[in-house]
Scaffold this motif. Structure first.
Motif, PDB file in Angstrom:
ATOM      1  N   LYS A   1       0.838  -1.194   0.000  1.00  0.00           N
ATOM      2  CA  LYS A   1       0.000   0.000   0.000  1.00  0.00           C
ATOM      3  C   LYS A   1       0.875   1.247   0.000  1.00  0.00           C
ATOM      4  CE  LYS A   1      -4.338  -1.570   1.999  1.00  0.00           C
ATOM      5  NZ  LYS A   1      -5.405  -1.258   2.977  1.00  0.00           N
ATOM      6  N   VAL A   2       0.433   2.236  -0.753  1.00  0.00           N
ATOM      7  CA  VAL A   2       1.143   3.511  -0.770  1.00  0.00           C
ATOM      8  C   VAL A   2       0.277   4.628  -0.214  1.00  0.00           C
ATOM      9  CG1 VAL A   2       2.632   2.862  -2.681  1.00  0.00           C
ATOM     10  CG2 VAL A   2       0.422   3.931  -3.162  1.00  0.00           C
ATOM     11  N   SER A   3      -1.003   4.343   0.003  1.00  0.00           N
ATOM     12  CA  SER A   3      -1.890   5.349   0.578  1.00  0.00           C
ATOM     13  C   SER A   3      -3.140   4.651   1.083  1.00  0.00           C
ATOM     14  CB  SER A   3      -2.261   6.412  -0.457  1.00  0.00           C
ATOM     15  OG  SER A   3      -2.988   5.840  -1.534  1.00  0.00           O
ATOM     16  N   GLY A   4      -3.896   5.368   1.907  1.00  0.00           N
ATOM     17  CA  GLY A   4      -5.126   4.811   2.436  1.00  0.00           C
ATOM     18  C   GLY A   4      -5.672   5.672   3.551  1.00  0.00           C
ATOM     19  N   ARG A   5      -6.582   5.104   4.312  1.00  0.00           N
ATOM     20  CA  ARG A   5      -7.207   5.834   5.421  1.00  0.00           C
ATOM     21  C   ARG A   5      -7.321   4.903   6.619  1.00  0.00           C
ATOM     22  NH1 ARG A   5     -12.313   9.681   4.662  1.00  0.00           N
ATOM     23  NH2 ARG A   5     -10.585  10.869   3.769  1.00  0.00           N
ATOM     24  N   LYS A   6      -7.092   5.481   7.805  1.00  0.00           N
ATOM     25  CA  LYS A   6      -7.244   4.732   9.043  1.00  0.00           C
ATOM     26  C   LYS A   6      -8.168   5.488   9.985  1.00  0.00           C
ATOM     27  CE  LYS A   6      -2.895   2.163   9.014  1.00  0.00           C
ATOM     28  NZ  LYS A   6      -1.600   1.921   9.694  1.00  0.00           N
ATOM     29  N   GLU A   7      -9.048   4.723  10.614  1.00  0.00           N
ATOM     30  CA  GLU A   7      -9.956   5.270  11.607  1.00  0.00           C
ATOM     31  C   GLU A   7      -9.449   4.871  12.993  1.00  0.00           C
ATOM     32  OE1 GLU A   7     -12.638   7.118  10.986  1.00  0.00           O
ATOM     33  OE2 GLU A   7     -12.592   6.961   8.786  1.00  0.00           O
ATOM     34  N   LEU A   8      -9.275   5.869  13.850  1.00  0.00           N
ATOM     35  CA  LEU A   8      -8.747   5.625  15.182  1.00  0.00           C
ATOM     36  C   LEU A   8      -9.762   6.027  16.248  1.00  0.00           C
ATOM     37  CD1 LEU A   8      -5.144   7.157  14.818  1.00  0.00           C
ATOM     38  CD2 LEU A   8      -5.931   4.886  14.133  1.00  0.00           C
ATOM     39  N   ASN A   9      -9.751   5.267  17.341  1.00  0.00           N
ATOM     40  CA  ASN A   9     -10.451   5.657  18.562  1.00  0.00           C
ATOM     41  C   ASN A   9      -9.383   6.021  19.582  1.00  0.00           C
ATOM     42  OD1 ASN A   9     -13.258   5.558  18.163  1.00  0.00           O
ATOM     43  ND2 ASN A   9     -13.243   3.327  18.228  1.00  0.00           N
ATOM     44  N   HIS A  10      -8.928   7.277  19.524  1.00  0.00           N
ATOM     45  CA  HIS A  10      -7.821   7.679  20.387  1.00  0.00           C
ATOM     46  C   HIS A  10      -8.307   7.846  21.824  1.00  0.00           C
ATOM     47  CE1 HIS A  10      -4.430  10.052  21.921  1.00  0.00           C
ATOM     48  NE2 HIS A  10      -3.746   9.436  20.971  1.00  0.00           N
ATOM     49  N   PRO A  11      -7.516   7.401  22.814  1.00  0.00           N
ATOM     50  CA  PRO A  11      -7.985   7.446  24.212  1.00  0.00           C
ATOM     51  C   PRO A  11      -8.251   8.852  24.739  1.00  0.00           C
ATOM     52  CG  PRO A  11      -5.661   6.821  24.068  1.00  0.00           C
ATOM     53  CD  PRO A  11      -6.213   6.743  22.691  1.00  0.00           C
ATOM     54  N   THR A  12      -7.605   9.877  24.169  1.00  0.00           N
ATOM     55  CA  THR A  12      -7.849  11.249  24.645  1.00  0.00           C
ATOM     56  C   THR A  12      -8.481  12.143  23.588  1.00  0.00           C
ATOM     57  OG1 THR A  12      -5.589  11.931  24.031  1.00  0.00           O
ATOM     58  CG2 THR A  12      -5.940  11.130  26.284  1.00  0.00           C
ATOM     59  N   ALA A  13      -8.182  11.894  22.313  1.00  0.00           N
ATOM     60  CA  ALA A  13      -8.684  12.769  21.249  1.00  0.00           C
ATOM     61  C   ALA A  13      -9.991  12.273  20.645  1.00  0.00           C
ATOM     62  CB  ALA A  13      -7.645  12.928  20.149  1.00  0.00           C
ATOM     63  N   GLY A  14     -10.404  11.043  20.960  1.00  0.00           N
ATOM     64  CA  GLY A  14     -11.646  10.513  20.412  1.00  0.00           C
ATOM     65  C   GLY A  14     -11.479   9.954  19.009  1.00  0.00           C
ATOM     66  N   ARG A  15     -12.554   9.938  18.254  1.00  0.00           N
ATOM     67  CA  ARG A  15     -12.559   9.360  16.905  1.00  0.00           C
ATOM     68  C   ARG A  15     -11.810  10.276  15.936  1.00  0.00           C
ATOM     69  NH1 ARG A  15     -15.864   5.204  14.869  1.00  0.00           N
ATOM     70  NH2 ARG A  15     -15.348   4.855  12.684  1.00  0.00           N
ATOM     71  N   ILE A  16     -10.834   9.727  15.239  1.00  0.00           N
ATOM     72  CA  ILE A  16     -10.028  10.484  14.281  1.00  0.00           C
ATOM     73  C   ILE A  16      -9.958   9.696  12.981  1.00  0.00           C
ATOM     74  CG2 ILE A  16      -7.831  11.636  13.818  1.00  0.00           C
ATOM     75  CD1 ILE A  16      -7.204  11.598  16.744  1.00  0.00           C
ATOM     76  N   SER A  17     -10.201  10.359  11.863  1.00  0.00           N
ATOM     77  CA  SER A  17     -10.069   9.763  10.540  1.00  0.00           C
ATOM     78  C   SER A  17      -8.868  10.393   9.846  1.00  0.00           C
ATOM     79  CB  SER A  17     -11.339   9.993   9.717  1.00  0.00           C
ATOM     80  OG  SER A  17     -11.206   9.442   8.427  1.00  0.00           O
ATOM     81  N   LEU A  18      -7.866   9.585   9.513  1.00  0.00           N
ATOM     82  CA  LEU A  18      -6.623  10.103   8.962  1.00  0.00           C
ATOM     83  C   LEU A  18      -6.285   9.436   7.629  1.00  0.00           C
ATOM     84  CD1 LEU A  18      -4.406  10.135  12.188  1.00  0.00           C
ATOM     85  CD2 LEU A  18      -5.542  12.085  11.112  1.00  0.00           C
ATOM     86  N   ASP A  19      -5.809  10.236   6.689  1.00  0.00           N
ATOM     87  CA  ASP A  19      -5.259   9.726   5.437  1.00  0.00           C
ATOM     88  C   ASP A  19      -3.764   9.497   5.637  1.00  0.00           C
ATOM     89  OD1 ASP A  19      -7.731  10.039   4.024  1.00  0.00           O
ATOM     90  OD2 ASP A  19      -7.313  12.190   3.911  1.00  0.00           O
ATOM     91  N   TYR A  20      -3.252   8.451   5.023  1.00  0.00           N
ATOM     92  CA  TYR A  20      -1.804   8.215   5.142  1.00  0.00           C
ATOM     93  C   TYR A  20      -1.185   8.010   3.762  1.00  0.00           C
ATOM     94  CZ  TYR A  20      -2.680   3.172   4.576  1.00  0.00           C
ATOM     95  OH  TYR A  20      -3.054   1.935   4.089  1.00  0.00           O
ATOM     96  N   GLU A  21       0.071   8.407   3.666  1.00  0.00           N
ATOM     97  CA  GLU A  21       0.874   8.234   2.458  1.00  0.00           C
ATOM     98  C   GLU A  21       2.184   7.556   2.843  1.00  0.00           C
ATOM     99  OE1 GLU A  21      -0.014   9.045  -0.615  1.00  0.00           O
ATOM    100  OE2 GLU A  21      -1.876  10.123  -0.113  1.00  0.00           O
ATOM    101  N   VAL A  22       2.666   6.677   1.980  1.00  0.00           N
ATOM    102  CA  VAL A  22       3.913   5.965   2.219  1.00  0.00           C
ATOM    103  C   VAL A  22       4.920   6.395   1.160  1.00  0.00           C
ATOM    104  CG1 VAL A  22       5.031   3.723   2.462  1.00  0.00           C
ATOM    105  CG2 VAL A  22       2.642   4.008   3.171  1.00  0.00           C
ATOM    106  N   LEU A  23       6.057   6.906   1.605  1.00  0.00           N
ATOM    107  CA  LEU A  23       7.113   7.364   0.709  1.00  0.00           C
ATOM    108  C   LEU A  23       8.366   6.534   0.952  1.00  0.00           C
ATOM    109  CD1 LEU A  23       6.692  11.234   1.190  1.00  0.00           C
ATOM    110  CD2 LEU A  23       5.691   9.795  -0.601  1.00  0.00           C
ATOM    111  N   HIS A  24       8.974   6.036  -0.114  1.00  0.00           N
ATOM    112  CA  HIS A  24      10.160   5.191   0.003  1.00  0.00           C
ATOM    113  C   HIS A  24      11.428   6.036  -0.020  1.00  0.00           C
ATOM    114  CE1 HIS A  24       8.184   1.209  -0.556  1.00  0.00           C
ATOM    115  NE2 HIS A  24       7.247   1.986  -1.049  1.00  0.00           N
ATOM    116  N   ALA A  25      12.392   5.635   0.787  1.00  0.00           N
ATOM    117  CA  ALA A  25      13.696   6.298   0.798  1.00  0.00           C
ATOM    118  C   ALA A  25      14.591   5.580  -0.208  1.00  0.00           C
ATOM    119  CB  ALA A  25      14.313   6.238   2.191  1.00  0.00           C
TER     120      ALA A  25
END
Length: 275
Positions: free
Chosen positions: A223-247
């Motif tokens: 995968k080089v990109s996508g979305r993750k849904e988190l239930n953070h213990p202090t910040a609550g529900r967070i929806s984040l997009d992620y990108e993967v970059l190779h060195a």
């Protein structure tokens, strides 16, 4: 040691061929589904015929007893098995004679610079092929507690399968677990005799029933990109997009960056984590 490395690689190559063969149905490759089949997928003789090799040679390949296959044979096997690009790369990697790396991986200077260029509240870290986290920024530390809480270098796959907090944090934990195994399987294909990878896989087999269930499937889903849904213990529900970059100067090292569009609740939540 050299003979052990070759035997390990040959065994893994054979197991991968067998796993892909059993997923194919005769009708998918233009063969009649005749006779009673004791196991799923194509028969070995059918696979050999499709790839243009002798049945005896193909059987020895699956058993890890055949001589090193040539690129042309590997290409024929990849076509016959209908492999994806990632699976084809994995097949060729298994057949190469690559020396294992020993010891912990050293962070590439370019990967560190990539991380330093990202502005808050972007959460980012750099991982190696073993999923060890080599370095991270303050946002990532606030988002993923395992980066700073553990007594040893953090490892994302170990966290997913052995830390109960992971199941609470990731809304789609099952998908992330499956993706984590697929990444580790691809890494093991490139370095099947890497002692660090071997030790990690053995540890996870011992620690996690779910890992033991997923590992034999030999799935590969880069995968080089996508979305993750988190239930953070202090910040609550967070929806984040992620990108993967190779060195490019450090094969196997990747920067993973998590962001949320400005003005969204998730962006605000990510910003609050930094205080």
């Amino acid at each position: 040691m050299e003979s052990v490395r070759r035997s390990t690689r040959a065994s893994e190559l054979g197991a991968f061929l067998r796993s892909r063969r059993t997923l194919l149905r005769p009708g998918e490759v233009g063969l009649p589904a005749e006779g009673v089949r004791r196991t799923s997928g194509l028969r070995r003789e059918e696979m050999a015929r499709l790839a243009g090799v002798s049945e005896g040679y193909y059987v020895r390949l699956e058993q890890g007893r055949a001589p090193h296959p040539s690129p042309s044979v590997l290409g024929a096997l990849a076509r016959a098995l209908r492999l994806s690009d990632a699976e084809r790369e994995h097949l060729f990697a298994l057949a190469e004679e690559v020396r294992p790396e020993s010891g912990p991986e050293v962070l590439a200077s370019g990967a560190r610079r990539m991380l330093e260029l990202l502005a808050p509240p972007t959460a980012a870290y750099v991982i190696d092929r073993r999923s060890d986290v080599l370095v991270w920024n303050d946002s990532a530390a606030a988002l993923f507690g395992h980066l700073v809480d553990g007594p040893r270098r953090p490892n994302n796959v170990r966290y997913v399968f052995t830390d109960p907090c992971a199941k609470e944090l990731f809304v789609d934990w099952a998908d992330i677990a499956s993706d984590s195994v697929a990444h580790l399987r691809a890494a093991a294909g490139h370095r099947p005799d890497d002692p660090g990878l071997t030790a990690l896989v053995a540890e996870l087999h011992e620690a996690s029933q779910e890992f033991r269930r997923l590992w034999p499937a030999r799935e590969l889903r880069p995968k080089v990109s996508g979305r993750k849904e988190l239930n953070h213990p202090t910040a609550g529900r967070i929806s984040l997009d992620y990108e993967v970059l190779h060195a490019p100067q450090a094969p196997g090292q990747r920067l993973v960056a998590y962001t949320a569009p400005p003005g969204t609740p998730s962006h605000s939540a990510l910003s609050r984590l930094l205080g």
